[in-house]
Design an enzyme around this catalytic site. Structure first.
Site, PDB file in Angstrom:
ATOM      1  N   ARG A  58       0.938  -1.395   0.331  1.00  0.00           N
ATOM      2  CA  ARG A  58       0.319   0.051   0.018  1.00  0.00           C
ATOM      3  C   ARG A  58       0.935   1.592  -0.179  1.00  0.00           C
ATOM      4  NH1 ARG A  58      -2.610  -3.688   1.500  1.00  0.00           N
ATOM      5  NH2 ARG A  58      -0.972  -4.495   2.486  1.00  0.00           N
ATOM      6  N   THR A  59       1.573   1.103   0.767  1.00  0.00           N
ATOM      7  CA  THR A  59       2.294   2.427   0.732  1.00  0.00           C
ATOM      8  C   THR A  59       3.476   2.900  -0.524  1.00  0.00           C
ATOM      9  OG1 THR A  59       2.997   1.938   3.530  1.00  0.00           O
ATOM     10  CG2 THR A  59       3.873   3.918   2.643  1.00  0.00           C
ATOM     11  N   LYS A  87      25.295  -4.127  -2.618  1.00  0.00           N
ATOM     12  CA  LYS A  87      27.018  -4.144  -2.692  1.00  0.00           C
ATOM     13  C   LYS A  87      27.463  -3.357  -1.819  1.00  0.00           C
ATOM     14  CE  LYS A  87      26.250  -3.032  -7.677  1.00  0.00           C
ATOM     15  NZ  LYS A  87      26.652  -2.607  -9.002  1.00  0.00           N
ATOM     16  N   ARG A 108      11.499   3.858   2.432  1.00  0.00           N
ATOM     17  CA  ARG A 108      11.164   2.648   3.688  1.00  0.00           C
ATOM     18  C   ARG A 108      11.648   2.186   3.706  1.00  0.00           C
ATOM     19  NH1 ARG A 108       5.721  -0.994   4.285  1.00  0.00           N
ATOM     20  NH2 ARG A 108       4.929   0.886   5.037  1.00  0.00           N
ATOM     21  N   HIS A 136       5.338   6.267  11.860  1.00  0.00           N
ATOM     22  CA  HIS A 136       4.423   5.909   9.989  1.00  0.00           C
ATOM     23  C   HIS A 136       4.235   7.029   9.675  1.00  0.00           C
ATOM     24  CE1 HIS A 136       3.806   4.424   6.580  1.00  0.00           C
ATOM     25  NE2 HIS A 136       3.577   2.920   6.612  1.00  0.00           N
TER      26      HIS A 136
HETATM   27  C1  NCD Z   1       1.892  -0.826   7.808  1.00  0.00           C
HETATM   28  C2  NCD Z   1       3.489  -0.813   7.926  1.00  0.00           C
HETATM   29  O1  NCD Z   1       3.908  -1.286   6.957  1.00  0.00           O
HETATM   30  O2  NCD Z   1       3.634  -0.230   9.071  1.00  0.00           O
HETATM   31  N1  NCD Z   1       1.331  -1.163   7.174  1.00  0.00           N
HETATM   32  C3  NCD Z   1       1.070  -0.175   6.190  1.00  0.00           C
HETATM   33  O3  NCD Z   1       2.485   0.896   5.706  1.00  0.00           O
HETATM   34  N2  NCD Z   1      -0.237  -0.002   5.946  1.00  0.00           N
HETATM   35  C4  NCD Z   1       1.310  -1.818   8.864  1.00  0.00           C
HETATM   36  C5  NCD Z   1       2.187  -3.541   8.765  1.00  0.00           C
HETATM   37  O4  NCD Z   1       2.827  -3.670   8.567  1.00  0.00           O
HETATM   38  O5  NCD Z   1       1.673  -3.753   9.737  1.00  0.00           O
END
Ligand code: NCD
Length: 309
Positions: A58-59, A87, A108, A136
């Site tokens: 999703r992100t 690397k 991320r 997040h």
């Molecule tokens: C979350 C995350 O990556 O922290 N997912 C997301 O970004 N929608 C929650 C999760 O992974 O449990």
């Protein structure tokens, strides 16, 4: 005066209430504009770097969708294994390099504090899409926007946060936003996965009403919003501990209908087994609408940090 031009989005604690309201208003405006037009022209000619060193559906895809819907374009990678970090390149070097190519960075990374390191070396604004078990903030903003959309307003809600409150970065960021509103928070977690006492104490000092319990049904009975989370398997050192705690809380349709049928049910997704699939078609099951709100919220954030709204 709210001005996000050139700013990084790193941590839920960085926002004032006024800024939160402003972001949500811009997100609502993006939603309205997308209802009329398939895409906008706002970011034409701009490039987003989507650097995902950790798994994501999703992100990453909603950041990419947001940039495309704004008329911009995207470069990036979806796993550390295909980037030069495989690397041995340092995070700072990777970021410094990508900074030569793009106008804004969404990233991320498994390490807490990684987004801040990136922000220090990048000229482009950095949007933190999750730094390990840390923060997040873009998820927290879309969660806040979802509460406003589903319940009409954020003030006055009783929000239950349930599941892995120790490692869950979405709830770590979320509480930093909820503290600006007149909301009661109820934390439901197994003892091993409780919200850190420092965070709970800080919220109380800020004047937030916080309760902690292991009894999900009791918490649900007085809630307006239930925010379920996944036990964060990848953060456990001991796989046996994960196996023991997995399945601690499982929400079923029967529970919602019996205890509180008016509940708004949220989840950042992905779910494993903490919400039974028979919950999905209840009117209060908001988690897929929540995912959609991620696009509007991230459109707002990209446009704001680039000074296009
Ligand atoms: C979350 C995350 O990556 O922290 N997912 C997301 O970004 N929608 C929650 C999760 O992974 O449990």
């Amino acid at each position: 005066m709210v001005d996000f031009r050139g700013k990084d989005i790193l941590d839920g604690a960085q926002f004032t209430r006024e800024e939160l309201e402003y972001i949500m208003n811009v997100a609502a405006d993006m939603r309205e504009r997308l209802e009329k037009h398939r895409s906008l022209d706002l970011m034409r000619g701009y490039i987003l770097g989507a650097l995902f060193f950790e798994p994501s559906t999703r992100t990453r895809l909603s950041f990419e969708t947001a940039m495309h819907r704004l008329g911009g374009s995207v470069v990036g990678f979806a796993s550390a294994g295909v980037s030069s970090s495989a690397k041995g390149e340092s995070l700072a070097d990777t970021i410094r390099n990508v900074d030569q190519y793009v106008d804004v960075i969404a990233m991320r990374h498994p390490q807490i504090g990684s987004a801040r390191i990136a922000a220090e070396v990048a000229e482009a604004p950095v949007l933190n899409g999750g730094d390990g078990a840390g923060q997040h903030p873009t998820q927290a903003l879309l969660d806040l926007f979802t509460i406003r959309s589903e319940r009409g307003q954020v003030d006055g809600n009783t929000i239950v946060l349930c599941g892995d409150l120790k490692y869950g970065r979405t709830v770590h960021a979320g509480v930093e936003l909820y503290k600006h509103y007149d909301c009661k928070l109820i934390f439901v977690a197994p003892d091993e996965l409780k919200m850190s006492p420092e965070i709970t104490a800080r919220l109380r000092e800020h004047g937030v009403q916080v309760e902690e319990t292991t009894d999900l049904e009791a918490a649900m009975a007085e809630a307006t919003v239930l925010y379920m989370t996944r036990i964060q398997k990848e953060r456990f050192e001991d796989p046996a501990e994960y196996k023991r705690l997995k399945g601690s809380y499982i929400l079923t349709r029967e529970m919602v209908e019996r205890v509180n049928p008016g509940l708004t049910i949220m989840h950042p997704l992905p779910r494993v087994d903490e919400i039974a699939t028979d919950v999905d078609d209840l009117p209060g099951a908001a988690y897929f609408r929540q995912a959609r709100n991620g696009v509007y919220t991230r459109m707002a954030l990209i446009a704001l940090v680039m000074g296009r709204v």
